[in-house]
Design a protein around this motif. Structure first.
Motif, mmCIF file in Angstrom:
data_model
loop_
_atom_site.group_PDB
_atom_site.id
_atom_site.type_symbol
_atom_site.label_atom_id
_atom_site.label_comp_id
_atom_site.label_asym_id
_atom_site.label_seq_id
_atom_site.Cartn_x
_atom_site.Cartn_y
_atom_site.Cartn_z
ATOM 1 N N VAL A 77 -1.522 -3.820 -1.170
ATOM 2 C CA VAL A 77 -1.336 -4.730 -2.514
ATOM 3 C C VAL A 77 -2.703 -4.596 -3.078
ATOM 4 O O VAL A 77 -3.840 -5.027 -2.619
ATOM 5 N N GLN A 78 -2.682 -4.482 -4.456
ATOM 6 C CA GLN A 78 -3.748 -4.519 -5.346
ATOM 7 C C GLN A 78 -3.844 -5.829 -5.807
ATOM 8 O O GLN A 78 -2.851 -6.677 -6.270
ATOM 9 N N LYS A 93 3.708 -5.758 -4.951
ATOM 10 C CA LYS A 93 2.950 -4.693 -5.446
ATOM 11 C C LYS A 93 1.646 -4.998 -5.916
ATOM 12 O O LYS A 93 0.542 -4.296 -5.511
ATOM 13 N N THR A 94 1.446 -6.073 -6.531
ATOM 14 C CA THR A 94 0.354 -6.495 -7.226
ATOM 15 C C THR A 94 0.156 -7.944 -7.040
ATOM 16 O O THR A 94 1.278 -8.713 -7.232
ATOM 17 N N VAL A 95 -1.132 -8.699 -6.907
ATOM 18 C CA VAL A 95 -1.477 -9.997 -7.121
ATOM 19 C C VAL A 95 -2.391 -10.067 -8.205
ATOM 20 O O VAL A 95 -3.524 -9.439 -7.896
ATOM 21 N N LEU A 121 2.672 -12.831 -8.362
ATOM 22 C CA LEU A 121 2.990 -11.832 -7.528
ATOM 23 C C LEU A 121 3.926 -11.010 -8.224
ATOM 24 O O LEU A 121 4.997 -11.349 -8.651
ATOM 25 N N SER A 122 3.731 -9.830 -8.351
ATOM 26 C CA SER A 122 4.538 -8.570 -8.569
ATOM 27 C C SER A 122 5.258 -8.394 -7.822
ATOM 28 O O SER A 122 4.995 -7.571 -6.786
ATOM 29 N N ILE A 123 6.635 -8.339 -7.712
ATOM 30 C CA ILE A 123 7.442 -8.137 -6.694
ATOM 31 C C ILE A 123 8.675 -7.166 -6.699
ATOM 32 O O ILE A 123 9.523 -7.574 -7.933
#
Length: 165
Positions: free
Chosen positions: A33-34, A121-123, A51-53
């Protein structure tokens, strides 16, 4: 008949492996996770993780379950879902106390729901830092704690308007 049984067994084995989903892997969910951080000037001091989920198929079931699980964690103050049908990834914003919980724990929580159906995927971490209080000689006769209350009220109104939509 033996060929048919062997083909059926192979097909079922392949199906079982492919349907196991990302939760069946032994890799740590937060390893890929970036995470990015930004400091923001604000009258209100708070930390928010966006949070991109991936993996959500609906706002009420999936998004609601994710928010419910996150809110159950000590240190999480609020959650807000930004969901749209057909989007690859949707966003859950989490206001939390970084002294009580880390973003890695938020990622683990989401990844553990529904046997790993949801993948962070990203935070993006937004650290809102309070501005130093303004002097009364500048003409801004409003105290900092009064401004905090105004911003909290604005946040509440925005949250309610999102729920109504």
């Amino acid at each position: 008949m033996k060929k048919f049984a062997a083909l059926l067994f192979a097909s079922l084995s392949l199906l079982a492996v492919s349907c196991a989903g990302p939760g069946s892997e032994n890799a740590t969910p937060s390893a890929d996770v970036q995470v990015t951080r930004k400091s923001m000037d604000s009258e209100v001091i708070k930390t928010v993780a966006n949070l991109s989920i991936e993996g959500m198929t609906c706002a009420h079931g999936c998004g609601g379950k994710i928010q419910q699980e996150l809110r159950a964690i000590d240190g999480v103050k609020t959650t807000d879902l930004d969901y749209a049908d057909g989007r690859d990834a949707n966003t859950v914003s989490v206001e939390y106390d970084p002294a009580k919980i880390s973003e890695q724990e938020l990622i683990k929580c989401v990844s553990s729901i529904a046997d790993g159906q949801y993948v962070v995927k990203t935070v993006e971490i937004l650290d809102y830092k309070g501005l130093q209080s303004r002097s009364s000689s500048s003409g801004a006769g409003v105290k900092s704690n009064e401004l905090d209350k105004v911003f909290q009220l604005i946040d509440l109104v925005q949250s309610i308007s999102r729920l109504v939509r």
